[in-house]
Motif scaffolding. Sequence first.
Motif, PDB file in Angstrom:
ATOM      1  N   ALA A 175       2.340  11.117  13.611  1.00  0.00           N
ATOM      2  CA  ALA A 175       2.145  11.139  12.155  1.00  0.00           C
ATOM      3  C   ALA A 175       0.689  10.854  11.805  1.00  0.00           C
ATOM      4  O   ALA A 175       0.131  11.458  10.869  1.00  0.00           O
ATOM      5  CB  ALA A 175       3.072  10.133  11.477  1.00  0.00           C
ATOM      6  N   TYR A 176       0.075   9.948  12.552  1.00  0.00           N
ATOM      7  CA  TYR A 176      -1.339   9.633  12.327  1.00  0.00           C
ATOM      8  C   TYR A 176      -2.209  10.856  12.599  1.00  0.00           C
ATOM      9  O   TYR A 176      -3.077  11.206  11.788  1.00  0.00           O
ATOM     10  CB  TYR A 176      -1.746   8.455  13.214  1.00  0.00           C
ATOM     11  N   TYR A 177      -1.974  11.522  13.735  1.00  0.00           N
ATOM     12  CA  TYR A 177      -2.771  12.711  14.050  1.00  0.00           C
ATOM     13  C   TYR A 177      -2.481  13.856  13.077  1.00  0.00           C
ATOM     14  O   TYR A 177      -3.373  14.626  12.738  1.00  0.00           O
ATOM     15  CB  TYR A 177      -2.566  13.143  15.500  1.00  0.00           C
ATOM     16  N   GLN A 178      -1.257  13.922  12.581  1.00  0.00           N
ATOM     17  CA  GLN A 178      -0.943  14.929  11.566  1.00  0.00           C
ATOM     18  C   GLN A 178      -1.698  14.626  10.272  1.00  0.00           C
ATOM     19  O   GLN A 178      -2.177  15.532   9.594  1.00  0.00           O
ATOM     20  CB  GLN A 178       0.562  14.993  11.311  1.00  0.00           C
ATOM     21  N   ALA A 179      -1.828  13.341   9.944  1.00  0.00           N
ATOM     22  CA  ALA A 179      -2.596  12.961   8.747  1.00  0.00           C
ATOM     23  C   ALA A 179      -4.065  13.346   8.920  1.00  0.00           C
ATOM     24  O   ALA A 179      -4.707  13.802   7.965  1.00  0.00           O
ATOM     25  CB  ALA A 179      -2.455  11.456   8.479  1.00  0.00           C
ATOM     26  N   ILE A 180      -4.601  13.187  10.129  1.00  0.00           N
ATOM     27  CA  ILE A 180      -5.982  13.618  10.394  1.00  0.00           C
ATOM     28  C   ILE A 180      -6.093  15.129  10.207  1.00  0.00           C
ATOM     29  O   ILE A 180      -7.022  15.620   9.552  1.00  0.00           O
ATOM     30  CB  ILE A 180      -6.428  13.208  11.812  1.00  0.00           C
ATOM     31  N   ALA A 181      -5.133  15.864  10.765  1.00  0.00           N
ATOM     32  CA  ALA A 181      -5.150  17.332  10.626  1.00  0.00           C
ATOM     33  C   ALA A 181      -5.026  17.732   9.157  1.00  0.00           C
ATOM     34  O   ALA A 181      -5.720  18.654   8.695  1.00  0.00           O
ATOM     35  CB  ALA A 181      -4.021  17.955  11.449  1.00  0.00           C
ATOM     36  N   ASN A 182      -4.158  17.047   8.411  1.00  0.00           N
ATOM     37  CA  ASN A 182      -4.011  17.333   6.979  1.00  0.00           C
ATOM     38  C   ASN A 182      -5.315  17.081   6.233  1.00  0.00           C
ATOM     39  O   ASN A 182      -5.688  17.845   5.337  1.00  0.00           O
ATOM     40  CB  ASN A 182      -2.909  16.469   6.363  1.00  0.00           C
ATOM     41  N   GLU A 211      -3.281   8.800   2.543  1.00  0.00           N
ATOM     42  CA  GLU A 211      -2.306   9.217   3.548  1.00  0.00           C
ATOM     43  C   GLU A 211      -2.774   8.802   4.946  1.00  0.00           C
ATOM     44  O   GLU A 211      -2.012   8.260   5.749  1.00  0.00           O
ATOM     45  CB  GLU A 211      -2.101  10.739   3.500  1.00  0.00           C
ATOM     46  N   LEU A 212      -4.039   9.051   5.214  1.00  0.00           N
ATOM     47  CA  LEU A 212      -4.611   8.708   6.518  1.00  0.00           C
ATOM     48  C   LEU A 212      -4.614   7.190   6.735  1.00  0.00           C
ATOM     49  O   LEU A 212      -4.235   6.709   7.814  1.00  0.00           O
ATOM     50  CB  LEU A 212      -6.027   9.271   6.627  1.00  0.00           C
ATOM     51  N   ASP A 213      -5.003   6.437   5.737  1.00  0.00           N
ATOM     52  CA  ASP A 213      -5.048   4.978   5.851  1.00  0.00           C
ATOM     53  C   ASP A 213      -3.654   4.386   6.124  1.00  0.00           C
ATOM     54  O   ASP A 213      -3.499   3.504   6.971  1.00  0.00           O
ATOM     55  CB  ASP A 213      -5.623   4.338   4.585  1.00  0.00           C
ATOM     56  N   VAL A 214      -2.661   4.878   5.408  1.00  0.00           N
ATOM     57  CA  VAL A 214      -1.304   4.367   5.588  1.00  0.00           C
ATOM     58  C   VAL A 214      -0.785   4.718   6.978  1.00  0.00           C
ATOM     59  O   VAL A 214      -0.199   3.867   7.666  1.00  0.00           O
ATOM     60  CB  VAL A 214      -0.365   4.901   4.475  1.00  0.00           C
ATOM     61  N   ALA A 215      -1.011   5.936   7.432  1.00  0.00           N
ATOM     62  CA  ALA A 215      -0.547   6.348   8.760  1.00  0.00           C
ATOM     63  C   ALA A 215      -1.216   5.517   9.858  1.00  0.00           C
ATOM     64  O   ALA A 215      -0.556   5.089  10.819  1.00  0.00           O
ATOM     65  CB  ALA A 215      -0.822   7.836   8.980  1.00  0.00           C
ATOM     66  N   ARG A 229       0.826  -1.211   0.000  1.00  0.00           N
ATOM     67  CA  ARG A 229       0.000   0.000   0.000  1.00  0.00           C
ATOM     68  C   ARG A 229       0.860   1.261   0.000  1.00  0.00           C
ATOM     69  O   ARG A 229       0.503   2.261  -0.639  1.00  0.00           O
ATOM     70  CB  ARG A 229      -0.946  -0.002   1.201  1.00  0.00           C
ATOM     71  N   GLU A 230       1.991   1.244   0.688  1.00  0.00           N
ATOM     72  CA  GLU A 230       2.888   2.406   0.692  1.00  0.00           C
ATOM     73  C   GLU A 230       3.461   2.654  -0.700  1.00  0.00           C
ATOM     74  O   GLU A 230       3.564   3.800  -1.137  1.00  0.00           O
ATOM     75  CB  GLU A 230       4.002   2.222   1.719  1.00  0.00           C
ATOM     76  N   ARG A 231       3.846   1.571  -1.392  1.00  0.00           N
ATOM     77  CA  ARG A 231       4.346   1.722  -2.766  1.00  0.00           C
ATOM     78  C   ARG A 231       3.247   2.280  -3.668  1.00  0.00           C
ATOM     79  O   ARG A 231       3.464   3.198  -4.459  1.00  0.00           O
ATOM     80  CB  ARG A 231       4.866   0.387  -3.290  1.00  0.00           C
TER      81      ARG A 231
END
Length: 167
Positions: free
Chosen positions: A98-105, A63-67, A12-14
Amino acid sequence: EYVLTLDDLEERERKYAVETAKNNVEIARARNKAAQADIYSVEERRDAIQKAIDLEKRNLQMELDVAETRLRLAQQDAARRRDTSDETKNNIAQLEAAYYQAIANTEAGMRRLHSQMAKFNAEIRKDTIQTWKTIIGNSAFSTADWKKADADYKKKVDTMEKRAAEL
């Protein structure tokens, strides 16, 4: 199960890296099209903006799913190994941040996307009003023409508001 989930995450990251890059190209193309009022119709430009918005939403969700998956796997691995070392705790804390940053993003991105559609709709309303003022100044404009233009405008506004609500 952990190994399979880890393999899935790596895949998934790739996919995320490649798909995000491709989406960014399509977003740039759609935004360019939306900006060319002299070439494209209002509907074509609105569709281009909607396409860009949909692609940006997809990028944000990936982004959110991967984090989230990275964090969950790190937590599961630490629990499985009963690892309470500072290094593991620091790693999990970084992944959680990083997960919470993805939520904020995602939240900021959605707000920005709503704003883009609203700005476009306001631009179209302004252009429509100017067109009406020009038409009204023309003595050949009949009451039937006015009613049709008004009905068309209301229909377009309803459509734009429904699309904005779907964001």
